[in-house]
Design an enzyme around this catalytic site. Sequence first.
Site, PDB file in Angstrom:
ATOM      1  CG  ASP A 100     -33.089  -3.084 -22.544  1.00 11.40           C
ATOM      2  OD1 ASP A 100     -31.859  -3.399 -22.138  1.00 11.40           O
ATOM      3  OD2 ASP A 100     -33.559  -2.309 -23.428  1.00 11.40           O
ATOM      4  CG  ASP A 102     -14.490   2.173   7.739  1.00 14.09           C
ATOM      5  OD1 ASP A 102     -15.560   2.538   7.817  1.00 14.09           O
ATOM      6  OD2 ASP A 102     -13.788   2.639   7.009  1.00 14.09           O
ATOM      7  CE  LYS A 161     -28.111  -1.788 -28.168  1.00 15.62           C
ATOM      8  NZ  LYS A 161     -27.951  -1.534 -29.669  1.00 15.62           N
ATOM      9  CG  ASP A 171     -21.853   5.884 -31.355  1.00 19.76           C
ATOM     10  OD1 ASP A 171     -22.565   6.140 -30.116  1.00 19.76           O
ATOM     11  OD2 ASP A 171     -21.562   4.828 -31.478  1.00 19.76           O
ATOM     12  CE  LYS A 175      -3.689   2.059   2.934  1.00 13.29           C
ATOM     13  NZ  LYS A 175      -4.325   2.046   4.052  1.00 13.29           N
TER      14      LYS A 175
END
Length: 501
Positions: free
Chosen positions: A447, A149, A451, A413, A54
């Site tokens: 759905d 925590d 995407k 796009d 770390k």
Amino acid sequence: MEKPNPRRPSNSVLPYETPRLRDHYLLGKKLGQGQFGTTYLCTEKSSSANYACKSIPKRKLVCREDYEDVWREIQIMHHLSEHPNVVRIKGTYEDSVFVHIVMEVCEGGELFDRIVSKGCFSEREAAKLIKTILGVVEACHSLGVMHRDLKPENFLFDSPSDDAKLKATDFGLSVFYKPGQYLYDVVGSPYYVAPEVLKKCYGPEIDVWSAGVILYILLSGVPPFWAETESGIFRQILQGKIDFKSDPWPTISEGAKDLIYKMLDRSPKKRISAHEALCHPWIVDEHAAPDKPLDPAVLSRLKQFSQMNKIKKMALRVIAERLSEEEIGGLKELFKMIDTDNSGTITFEELKAGLKRVGSELMESEIKSLMDAADIDNSGTIDYGEFLAATLHINKMEREENLVVAFSYFDKDGSGYITIDELQQACTEFGLCDTPLDDMIKEIDLDNDGKIDFSEFTAMMKKGDGVGRSRTMRNNLNFNIAEAFGVEDTSSTAKSDDSPK
């Protein structure tokens, strides 16, 4: 580990000189990014053994208190390192730029992720896991350490194997305490924080509360106190009732519910201790916790809950940077007032001085919490976009025209959909590396067409999640940046791209 030289250089964290990290270790891939540091895989040159390193940038340690916090974390890790369910510290190193903590590497993943990937889970398995967590809490308290925590992200499995050990990994907010001593600073993570922390007077009992929240989530897939906003979550923590009526609770054993009740008693004096919890029949008697699989819906909810919505965080930043002068109100001037050196970013010292100028009496630890919460990219400073995202009223963020702007940012796009490639590009622009894009898409893609369309994006933005992986709370009952500077909501619907000149 090399024997440290007891001479302490100026402006250092460690009270001794150390060898150079790279003389002893080879740094490898990035394992994770936290609020204060980045964790890498590293290999010891002498043994070829793998560890986790770390690395904490010293530029993020903006005051003496931060230096002391890092040194305290190291001391506490050494203090607890013989416990089988605490990550063992290997050594510490410091140079002019970083403090490095080398420790045992845990390659088995986070607590919730492991449960979800297994595909089935039972009360008995939950009992074993919470027994381990309570064992860590009991060890901490017996050695005069308050964790402060406890949350699932801070527990990792040491290997991918079925018999892997669960280990506590992050002691960044932990402190030493004496019996009867109370603490007053507000720290922790929203869902897991105990009511007395919000009241700014607490002791080690807060760790048992947090463990009780983890147990509730393990058995149901959702936290016991839930709301659309963090301030709402805190109100529920202070006043709300624990729900044992909704599914799956009618099928959960009475023993499990009894233990949760005792761990989530709002009175710290009446709350069960870690040792008493470990002696509870539901944990001690292996037949008290049924071994039958929990409802699959629990695992589904657990997966959804455990994933932080990074897309939403990026979108809020995009919106904040595109609001008009009228909508921003006086926030641009406020930013410039705080940014005294006109660098385009606010440092900790500038934030502290700015708050003092407007008559704020926040403690330094509270100001640091504001800083951490607003610093989206973990740079150690707050830029203009981050400042707006932290101070603007959420109603402005959720207006449709602003959502259109944010959606268009991702939809490079103009196809009307956000694809995985476009998401990858956005993550790169925001510096979010190694992000599981498939999971991010699935979280929003209602759905299942692979995407995200505008309606799915809007639903995601308006959904309250309150999930925070930072070490501090973004908005708590006591303070946030907007309140600290007396910022009020104003109504406007205009939009444009703007930044301080």
